[in-house]
Design a protein around this motif. Structure first.
Motif, PDB file in Angstrom:
ATOM      1  N   MET A   9       0.864  -1.183   0.000  1.00  0.00           N
ATOM      2  CA  MET A   9       0.000   0.000   0.000  1.00  0.00           C
ATOM      3  C   MET A   9       0.901   1.234   0.000  1.00  0.00           C
ATOM      4  O   MET A   9       1.640   1.468   0.949  1.00  0.00           O
ATOM      5  CB  MET A   9      -0.894  -0.028   1.239  1.00  0.00           C
ATOM      6  CG  MET A   9      -1.887   1.104   1.329  1.00  0.00           C
ATOM      7  SD  MET A   9      -2.684   1.174   2.952  1.00  0.00           S
ATOM      8  CE  MET A   9      -1.619   2.336   3.823  1.00  0.00           C
ATOM      9  N   LEU A  10       0.831   2.045  -1.074  1.00  0.00           N
ATOM     10  CA  LEU A  10       1.789   3.125  -1.284  1.00  0.00           C
ATOM     11  C   LEU A  10       1.096   4.484  -1.291  1.00  0.00           C
ATOM     12  O   LEU A  10       0.176   4.728  -2.073  1.00  0.00           O
ATOM     13  CB  LEU A  10       2.534   2.893  -2.607  1.00  0.00           C
ATOM     14  CG  LEU A  10       3.258   1.529  -2.700  1.00  0.00           C
ATOM     15  CD1 LEU A  10       3.845   1.335  -4.097  1.00  0.00           C
ATOM     16  CD2 LEU A  10       4.338   1.412  -1.637  1.00  0.00           C
ATOM     17  N   ASP A  11       1.562   5.360  -0.448  1.00  0.00           N
ATOM     18  CA  ASP A  11       0.972   6.687  -0.243  1.00  0.00           C
ATOM     19  C   ASP A  11       1.416   7.643  -1.355  1.00  0.00           C
ATOM     20  O   ASP A  11       2.601   7.955  -1.479  1.00  0.00           O
ATOM     21  CB  ASP A  11       1.436   7.202   1.121  1.00  0.00           C
ATOM     22  CG  ASP A  11       0.762   8.511   1.533  1.00  0.00           C
ATOM     23  OD1 ASP A  11       0.271   9.238   0.650  1.00  0.00           O
ATOM     24  OD2 ASP A  11       0.749   8.802   2.744  1.00  0.00           O
ATOM     25  N   ILE A  12       0.465   8.110  -2.165  1.00  0.00           N
ATOM     26  CA  ILE A  12       0.771   9.106  -3.204  1.00  0.00           C
ATOM     27  C   ILE A  12      -0.105  10.348  -2.996  1.00  0.00           C
ATOM     28  O   ILE A  12      -0.543  10.994  -3.941  1.00  0.00           O
ATOM     29  CB  ILE A  12       0.620   8.537  -4.628  1.00  0.00           C
ATOM     30  CG1 ILE A  12      -0.797   8.002  -4.868  1.00  0.00           C
ATOM     31  CG2 ILE A  12       1.638   7.438  -4.877  1.00  0.00           C
ATOM     32  CD1 ILE A  12      -1.051   7.620  -6.328  1.00  0.00           C
ATOM     33  N   THR A  13      -0.327  10.687  -1.728  1.00  0.00           N
ATOM     34  CA  THR A  13      -1.169  11.826  -1.382  1.00  0.00           C
ATOM     35  C   THR A  13      -0.401  13.138  -1.567  1.00  0.00           C
ATOM     36  O   THR A  13       0.811  13.153  -1.789  1.00  0.00           O
ATOM     37  CB  THR A  13      -1.650  11.704   0.071  1.00  0.00           C
ATOM     38  OG1 THR A  13      -0.506  11.638   0.933  1.00  0.00           O
ATOM     39  CG2 THR A  13      -2.480  10.439   0.260  1.00  0.00           C
ATOM     40  N   SER A  40      -7.203  10.087  -2.164  1.00  0.00           N
ATOM     41  CA  SER A  40      -8.560  10.265  -1.642  1.00  0.00           C
ATOM     42  C   SER A  40      -9.417   9.019  -1.835  1.00  0.00           C
ATOM     43  O   SER A  40     -10.507   8.907  -1.270  1.00  0.00           O
ATOM     44  CB  SER A  40      -9.232  11.451  -2.336  1.00  0.00           C
ATOM     45  OG  SER A  40      -8.530  12.638  -2.061  1.00  0.00           O
ATOM     46  N   GLY A  41      -8.963   8.136  -2.642  1.00  0.00           N
ATOM     47  CA  GLY A  41      -9.625   6.865  -2.895  1.00  0.00           C
ATOM     48  C   GLY A  41      -8.601   5.952  -3.548  1.00  0.00           C
ATOM     49  O   GLY A  41      -7.402   6.216  -3.525  1.00  0.00           O
ATOM     50  N   ASP A  98       5.304   6.416 -12.733  1.00  0.00           N
ATOM     51  CA  ASP A  98       4.327   7.453 -13.091  1.00  0.00           C
ATOM     52  C   ASP A  98       3.591   8.036 -11.890  1.00  0.00           C
ATOM     53  O   ASP A  98       2.660   8.825 -12.068  1.00  0.00           O
ATOM     54  CB  ASP A  98       3.309   6.879 -14.088  1.00  0.00           C
ATOM     55  CG  ASP A  98       3.940   6.552 -15.434  1.00  0.00           C
ATOM     56  OD1 ASP A  98       4.971   7.162 -15.761  1.00  0.00           O
ATOM     57  OD2 ASP A  98       3.398   5.677 -16.148  1.00  0.00           O
ATOM     58  N   PHE A  99       3.959   7.659 -10.678  1.00  0.00           N
ATOM     59  CA  PHE A  99       3.269   8.182  -9.496  1.00  0.00           C
ATOM     60  C   PHE A  99       3.334   9.709  -9.468  1.00  0.00           C
ATOM     61  O   PHE A  99       4.376  10.313  -9.733  1.00  0.00           O
ATOM     62  CB  PHE A  99       3.915   7.651  -8.212  1.00  0.00           C
ATOM     63  CG  PHE A  99       3.531   6.249  -7.830  1.00  0.00           C
ATOM     64  CD1 PHE A  99       2.648   5.503  -8.588  1.00  0.00           C
ATOM     65  CD2 PHE A  99       4.067   5.654  -6.690  1.00  0.00           C
ATOM     66  CE1 PHE A  99       2.297   4.203  -8.238  1.00  0.00           C
ATOM     67  CE2 PHE A  99       3.730   4.363  -6.317  1.00  0.00           C
ATOM     68  CZ  PHE A  99       2.843   3.646  -7.104  1.00  0.00           C
ATOM     69  N   ARG A 100       2.194  10.296  -9.126  1.00  0.00           N
ATOM     70  CA  ARG A 100       2.103  11.747  -8.957  1.00  0.00           C
ATOM     71  C   ARG A 100       1.416  12.023  -7.636  1.00  0.00           C
ATOM     72  O   ARG A 100       0.358  11.455  -7.348  1.00  0.00           O
ATOM     73  CB  ARG A 100       1.309  12.355 -10.119  1.00  0.00           C
ATOM     74  CG  ARG A 100       1.175  13.871 -10.044  1.00  0.00           C
ATOM     75  CD  ARG A 100       0.630  14.402 -11.377  1.00  0.00           C
ATOM     76  NE  ARG A 100      -0.721  13.955 -11.649  1.00  0.00           N
ATOM     77  CZ  ARG A 100      -1.819  14.611 -11.300  1.00  0.00           C
ATOM     78  NH1 ARG A 100      -1.708  15.757 -10.629  1.00  0.00           N
ATOM     79  NH2 ARG A 100      -3.005  14.157 -11.611  1.00  0.00           N
ATOM     80  N   ALA A 101       1.998  12.879  -6.816  1.00  0.00           N
ATOM     81  CA  ALA A 101       1.480  13.134  -5.481  1.00  0.00           C
ATOM     82  C   ALA A 101       0.355  14.157  -5.513  1.00  0.00           C
ATOM     83  O   ALA A 101       0.543  15.299  -5.934  1.00  0.00           O
ATOM     84  CB  ALA A 101       2.605  13.624  -4.573  1.00  0.00           C
ATOM     85  N   ASP A 102      -0.826  13.749  -5.031  1.00  0.00           N
ATOM     86  CA  ASP A 102      -1.972  14.660  -4.980  1.00  0.00           C
ATOM     87  C   ASP A 102      -3.092  13.975  -4.200  1.00  0.00           C
ATOM     88  O   ASP A 102      -3.230  12.754  -4.240  1.00  0.00           O
ATOM     89  CB  ASP A 102      -2.450  15.002  -6.392  1.00  0.00           C
ATOM     90  CG  ASP A 102      -3.356  16.226  -6.412  1.00  0.00           C
ATOM     91  OD1 ASP A 102      -3.452  16.910  -5.383  1.00  0.00           O
ATOM     92  OD2 ASP A 102      -3.969  16.490  -7.472  1.00  0.00           O
ATOM     93  N   GLY A 103      -3.905  14.741  -3.504  1.00  0.00           N
ATOM     94  CA  GLY A 103      -5.095  14.196  -2.852  1.00  0.00           C
ATOM     95  C   GLY A 103      -4.956  14.018  -1.359  1.00  0.00           C
ATOM     96  O   GLY A 103      -3.880  14.142  -0.777  1.00  0.00           O
ATOM     97  N   TYR A 104      -6.110  13.720  -0.739  1.00  0.00           N
ATOM     98  CA  TYR A 104      -6.170  13.480   0.697  1.00  0.00           C
ATOM     99  C   TYR A 104      -5.718  12.046   1.026  1.00  0.00           C
ATOM    100  O   TYR A 104      -5.342  11.286   0.130  1.00  0.00           O
ATOM    101  CB  TYR A 104      -7.588  13.733   1.213  1.00  0.00           C
ATOM    102  CG  TYR A 104      -8.049  15.161   1.042  1.00  0.00           C
ATOM    103  CD1 TYR A 104      -7.338  16.210   1.612  1.00  0.00           C
ATOM    104  CD2 TYR A 104      -9.208  15.463   0.311  1.00  0.00           C
ATOM    105  CE1 TYR A 104      -7.766  17.533   1.460  1.00  0.00           C
ATOM    106  CE2 TYR A 104      -9.637  16.770   0.154  1.00  0.00           C
ATOM    107  CZ  TYR A 104      -8.901  17.799   0.722  1.00  0.00           C
ATOM    108  OH  TYR A 104      -9.320  19.110   0.559  1.00  0.00           O
TER     109      TYR A 104
END
Length: 492
Positions: A155-159, A205-206, A333-339
């Motif tokens: 489970m990888l955080d891309i927030t 966020s989801g 391609d990960f891009r950081a954005d969101g809650y």
């Protein structure tokens, strides 16, 4: 005076006799000391030979057991593997080339052990006390190996908080560490019969379900929070029956009537509108409060927005695979954005390791899915990473920001408990949880959830929760978890 003179003569004679005695005693003492020194040298020589031999065969057996475990060699190749290692390393310590003799190698396919007995003949420096010129030194060692397969879901955080800020590039650090982890886990495998498979669950966020989105029910504003039920107007109009249709017909009908604005998913909801925290597959039959049946599709809550921080991440879930290219390309391609909807991500991590999602994954053309739970044959591992507290939830939310966070954290802990009850080993990583942008309370809450989610430390896997601050530490944490994963496979 005559009497004194005799006394002097007697004393002088005694002194002369004592000088001879001292010479004899000195000669005897020197001989004893020489023998003792020689004996000590021999003992030291034999000890060093024993230590060197033990180290060589320990390394040979450990290397062979590891290669058996990872599938690099077959059981029939173990003998050649040990011999090759001994030939390449038999000059360790005071040993000489060709000195190590392999007496016996036993591969116990039932106990999953490799045992080696070996010896060396040591030419003594001082063959004394009846010792021959050479003495034999023997050593033995045994190591476990495993033919278990390993299934790992990351489970990888891309927030948004992972985005690069000045010289701090957390998303870049995550990419590098996650890619290295994937390559470490999937290297040296038979692609036709892989021992290790890896899934990734990027989240914000989801969760972007990708091709699995056909199993997601896209809510519309004002619509029911449950998917259509048997006997409802939609299904009756399409099938002419009050009965629940086949699952394939059901998702086709529901998907056409309620098309997805994207492939995102939030929590699956139960008949009360709360989060359904089971690992059941979407083809599981449920009943609403009136006893009417429906399939347990995962919800896409209508409150999930399409832009800004409250949006669906671009990176998709990738179910268990041994093909590293798909995983590496996605991570790139990960891009950081969101809650931070951490509980939703944990639930999808659970899905990736659940055999109940196997049919859905297979039908989507995304592989064969997770294996049935079998502690003797399968090791299931979840790696959960976040850089902050979980703050986003949808099911059962009363509308306030605080209630979202409390629900998300509570759901996460329940899900982790369910996963551990199903035999899943959980490792957690807090990345830069001391970020000054978080309050002390937020930091404490984030750490509490991760500590609570992690499995209990054991003598084999001594650490399950990692608190790291830099990219180097994050990479090291992943690598330690991978080593611990191998130990889990050997001991569970």
């Amino acid at each position: 005076m005559r009497n004194y003179g005799g006394l002097v003569q007697a004393v002088g004679g005694f002194a002369r006799d004592r000088g001879g005695n001292f010479a004899v005693l000195f000669g005897l003492s020197a001989s004893v000391l020489a023998l003792a020194a020689g004996f000590s040298v021999n003992i030291s020589q034999l000890y060093n030979a024993k230590s060197s031999l033990q180290g060589v065969i320990d390394a040979a057996v450990t290397s062979t057991a590891r290669d058996l475990t990872t599938g690099v060699i077959k059981e029939a190749d173990a003998n050649n593997s040990v011999k090759a290692f001994l030939d390449a390393n038999d000059t360790a310590g005071i040993l000489q080339a060709g000195q190590v003799v392999l007496d016996r190698l036993i591969v116990d396919k039932t106990a999953k052990t490799v045992q080696v007995d070996a010896h060396v003949d040591v030419a003594l420096f001082f063959p004394i006390f009846g010792m021959s010129d050479a003495r034999r030194v023997a050593a033995s060692t045994t190591a476990l190996y495993s033919d278990k397969t390993i299934e790992v879901a990351m489970m990888l955080d891309i927030t948004g908080s992972m985005a690069k800020r000045g010289n701090v590039d957390k998303i870049g650090d995550l990419k590098a560490a996650a890619k290295n982890a994937v390559q470490t886990m999937l290297r040296n495998q038979d692609p036709k019969n892989p021992r290790v498979r890896v899934a990734i669950v990027p989240y914000a966020s989801g969760v972007n379900a990708g091709k699995l989105a056909e199993n997601v029910y896209a809510e519309k504003q004002g619509s029911s929070e449950l998917p259509p039920v048997a006997g409802g107007s939609l299904l009756v109009a399409k099938t002419g029956k009050n009965l629940l249709p086949s699952f394939s017909d059901y998702i086709s009908i529901v998907g056409a009537a309620m098309p997805h604005p994207d492939n995102c998913a939030t929590e699956r909801k139960d008949k009360n509108g709360d989060a359904d925290l089971s690992a059941d597959g979407p083809d599981t039959v449920r009943a609403d409060g009136n006893g009417k049946k429906y399939y347990a599709l995962v919800n896409r809550d209508d409150h999930l927005g399409g832009g800004g921080m409250n949006r669906c991440p671009d990176a998709k879930v990738i179910p268990l695979t041994a093909e590293s290219s798909a995983l590496l390309d996605s991570i790139d391609d990960f891009r950081a954005d969101g809650y931070t909807a951490g509980a939703i991500a944990i639930q999808w991590t659970y899905y990736m390791l659940s055999p109940q999602w196997r049919t859905a994954i297979n039908n989507a053309g995304l592989g064969k899915g997770a294996s049935d739970a079998d502690p003797k044959k399968i090791a299931k591992v979840a790696i959960l990473i976040t850089d902050g507290q979980f703050n986003t939830a949808f099911a059962g939310v009363g509308g306030s920001y605080n209630s979202q966070g409390n629900l998300a954290r509570g759901n996460a802990e329940t899900l982790c408990g369910n996963m551990k009850n199903d035999g899943i080993e959980i490792f957690t990583i807090g990345f830069d949880l001391n970020d000054k942008d978080m309050s002390a309370t937020e930091r404490d809450q984030a750490k509490a959830v991760l500590k609570g989610c992690s499995s209990k430390d054991t003598s084999t896997a001594k650490r399950h929760f990692f608190d790291v601050s830099t990219g180097v530490e994050l990479d090291a944490a992943f690598q330690e978890i991978i080593r611990n994963t191998e130990k889990v496979a050997l001991t569970q």
